[in-house]
Design an enzyme around this catalytic site. Structure first.
Site, short mmCIF file in Angstrom:
data_model
loop_
_atom_site.label_atom_id
_atom_site.label_comp_id
_atom_site.label_asym_id
_atom_site.label_seq_id
_atom_site.Cartn_x
_atom_site.Cartn_y
_atom_site.Cartn_z
CB CYS A 86 -0.99 -0.06 1.17
SG CYS A 86 -2.33 1.12 1.01
CG HIS A 203 -3.64 -3.56 3.33
ND1 HIS A 203 -2.56 -2.96 3.94
CD2 HIS A 203 -4.35 -2.58 2.76
CE1 HIS A 203 -2.63 -1.65 3.74
NE2 HIS A 203 -3.70 -1.38 3.02
CD GLU A 205 -0.88 -5.46 5.82
OE1 GLU A 205 -0.96 -6.04 4.72
OE2 GLU A 205 -1.07 -4.23 5.96
#
Lengths: 230, 85
Positions: A86, A203, A205
């Site tokens: 990002c 994302h 994560e």
């Protein structure tokens, strides 16, 4: 194996990245402060999401000149693996670690939602635990995610197999290109020429546990462990 | 050394989708400005810098544009004016 996670003023996914590393693959994670010239002997660097320096001027433009980035750039040029997520992707483009740029979403709206992305290459440090064509459900949360580059660069990225993720359509047409932010050729993630720097807008994560709505991002971390594990 | 005030215009490169410019153009059409053909929205940066001459102040500002103020991949810049400050 030690993951170094850079904290810039305005980073807000550094803790998510930390949790993803420590809780899911059980490896060590340390924070790297933007003002220090110290990568703490990390084996992998994560440039996390957020709004470094308030996105002033352009997203990533100021962070790229912070002290720690000089060391991250040198680390990447030596072949060190860097996962840029990002805002991290925006910083990596500004730093010249990856080609192209990320511009304001075509809709001019900040988009925060789960999207589907398609794995386009599994011959990388970051995706070797996926199969080409796998559809991942992962969140995006950005205002500036429209990947833009000139045709020559786009053709080279595709020709070299360096487009790693593309936005994919709905369930019925998962192979269709579809881009929530207007990204050229629906590009969601790319690697550099030497394959050691991955930039991606979604994302992974934040998608490492079904409690979070999806664990489709987990294999990004498992892939790194499998390839780099020390 | 004198102080110079330098204005820089930074605009999206021609040919790159500029949704902000397009939205503004649409709004102008709605307001009745039917002859508007195109709009581009960029940034206006004013730098005050100490330099020996206006030329060296300009050269310095160009360097700032190349390194930070503009993104060479997607933006063009133009030094709009150089004045003694």
């Amino acid at each position: 194996m030690r993951f170094g996670i850079v904290t810039f003023p305005g980073s807000n996914c550094d803790y998510d990245a930390y949790q993803a590393v420590v809780e899911t693959i059980g490896e060590e994670a340390v924070y790297l402060w933007h003002k220090d010239h110290d990568l703490k002997q990390s084996d992998v660097i994560i440039l996390p999401g957020g709004f470094s320096y308030g996105d002033y001027l352009r997203a990533g433009a100021i962070a790229r000149f912070s002290p720690v980035m000089q060391d991250v750039i040198a680390f990447a040029k030596r072949g060190g693996p860097v996962l840029a997520i990002c805002n991290g992707f925006q910083i990596a483009c500004e730093a010249g670690l990856l080609p192209g740029a990320l511009l304001r979403n075509a809709s001019l709206k900040y988009i925060c939602e789960f999207v589907r992305i398609r794995v386009e290459s599994n011959d990388t440090t970051f995706t070797n635990r996926y199969a080409v064509g796998d559809i991942m459900r992962v969140p995006i949360a950005h205002g500036d995610g429209r990947y833009t580059a000139d045709d020559e660069t786009l053709n080279r990225l595709e020709g070299d197999g360096r487009v790693v993720f593309r936005y994919a359509g709905g369930p019925a047409d998962a192979d269709e290109w579809w881009s929530p932010n207007g990204a050229m050729r629906a590009i969601a993630g790319i690697v550099n020429e030497t394959g050691n720097v991955l930039g991606m807008m979604p994302h992974p994560e934040r998608a490492v546990d079904s409690l979070l709505g999806s664990d489709d991002g987990l294999r990004v971390f498992e892939s790194m462990l499998a390839r780099i594990g020390v | 050394m004198s102080r110079f005030r330098i204005a820089v215009h930074i605009t999206p490169r021609r040919g790159i989708l500029d949704p902000q410019g397009k939205t503004v153009a649409d709004a102008l059409h709605t307001l009745g400005f039917s002859t508007v053909r195109d709009v581009h929205v960029g940034r206006h940066v004013i730098v005050e810098v100490d330099a020996g001459t206006a030329d060296s102040a300009t050269a310095l500002t160009r360097e700032m544009c190349e390194k930070l103020l503009a993104n060479p991949v997607t933006e063009d810049y133009e030094i709009a004016s150089v004045e003694g400050a």
